[in-house]
Design a protein around this motif. Sequence first.
Motif, PDB file in Angstrom:
ATOM      1  N   ARG A  67       4.014  10.514 -11.537  1.00 11.50           N
ATOM      2  CA  ARG A  67       3.316   9.705 -10.531  1.00 11.50           C
ATOM      3  C   ARG A  67       4.217   8.538 -10.126  1.00 11.50           C
ATOM      4  O   ARG A  67       5.062   8.096 -10.892  1.00 11.50           O
ATOM      5  N   PRO A 132      -0.577  10.334  -5.683  1.00 16.62           N
ATOM      6  CA  PRO A 132       0.369   9.599  -6.519  1.00 16.62           C
ATOM      7  C   PRO A 132       1.573  10.444  -6.942  1.00 16.62           C
ATOM      8  O   PRO A 132       2.642   9.903  -7.244  1.00 16.62           O
ATOM      9  N   ARG A 133       1.419  11.757  -6.958  1.00 17.27           N
ATOM     10  CA  ARG A 133       2.536  12.650  -7.292  1.00 17.27           C
ATOM     11  C   ARG A 133       3.280  13.090  -6.028  1.00 17.27           C
ATOM     12  O   ARG A 133       4.503  13.186  -6.025  1.00 17.27           O
TER      13      ARG A 133
END
Length: 321
Positions: A67, A132-133
């Motif tokens: 992340r 987030p990734r």
Amino acid sequence: MSEIVETVPFDAKRIGELKNKYYNATVVHRIDTHPDLARFRIRPDKPFPPFEPGQFVSLGIGNWENRVEDTQEEALTEKDWAKCIQRAYSISCPMLDEHGNLATVNDVDYLEFYVTLVRHADPGQPPPVVTPRLFGCGIGDRLMIGKKIVGHYTIGSINPDDTILMLSTGTGEAPHNAMAAHLLSNNHRGRIVNATSVRNRIDLAYTAEHARLMDQYSQYCYLPFSTRDPENIDANHPGYVGKQYLQELFVSGKLAEMADDPLDPKNTHVFLCGNPAMIGYVPPGAEPPSATGMLPLLKEAGFKDDHDYEGPGSIRFEKYW
């Protein structure tokens, strides 16, 4: 209860196996507007057959991926780490190619996604997983694209002289950009009004493309509005306009004035995408929103919320909730 694992419990070999199992597409370009907003162009290994502008597809990424910083932490079991999580995203459109010519969703060999990084979930909701990734991905990185492009939020049958009014908030602009490029490429003669409202003007990722389209096509009109810039909240600002919500702009008549079109239901088709509060759809059994959305306002103005009707005065809207 399964043990909570705080770091990825897999070695490089296992991660490679998971990527080979799930991933079927490659990031070929990324355009960052600011750290929390970007356009991702992703090329599937196997091309999709032609599809309709306005449709969506799932985009997936493995929990084993890192992340980006300053995002909400997760507590995952070892079983969770091996999962590839998918979310549905409307497919956007470059609108113009590198030569300044129209580029529709079916003119390019990639899918464009217009994505906001969700750093933290709303209270009581699980942490965000995909963005987030995704925002840690760059050119050459692999991802998962769903098997089918689907959705009923499409242009449908429209008279070439009718007015098209597309209202969106934030990244809800994505399907409307795809629709606009398609309409222009098919020589739509009527007014095409693409209006969007964002918190700040830095949250507009396609302003250059829209400006060029307006220079090339007199029937095209892009209207960007904001709600939290200084001119929206500081009454002493020399350019003070107040908070520019689409609902208020429509009711006041300012939207029609700026669009240079009466937006008459006799010849206007409306498309809505974005924040549920803007759209104003109330699911059965749900409490009505505190602020009035576009659906009841449009109905009062003579438009029809009937998904079986595609003629002038129709309202179509996208929803994922």
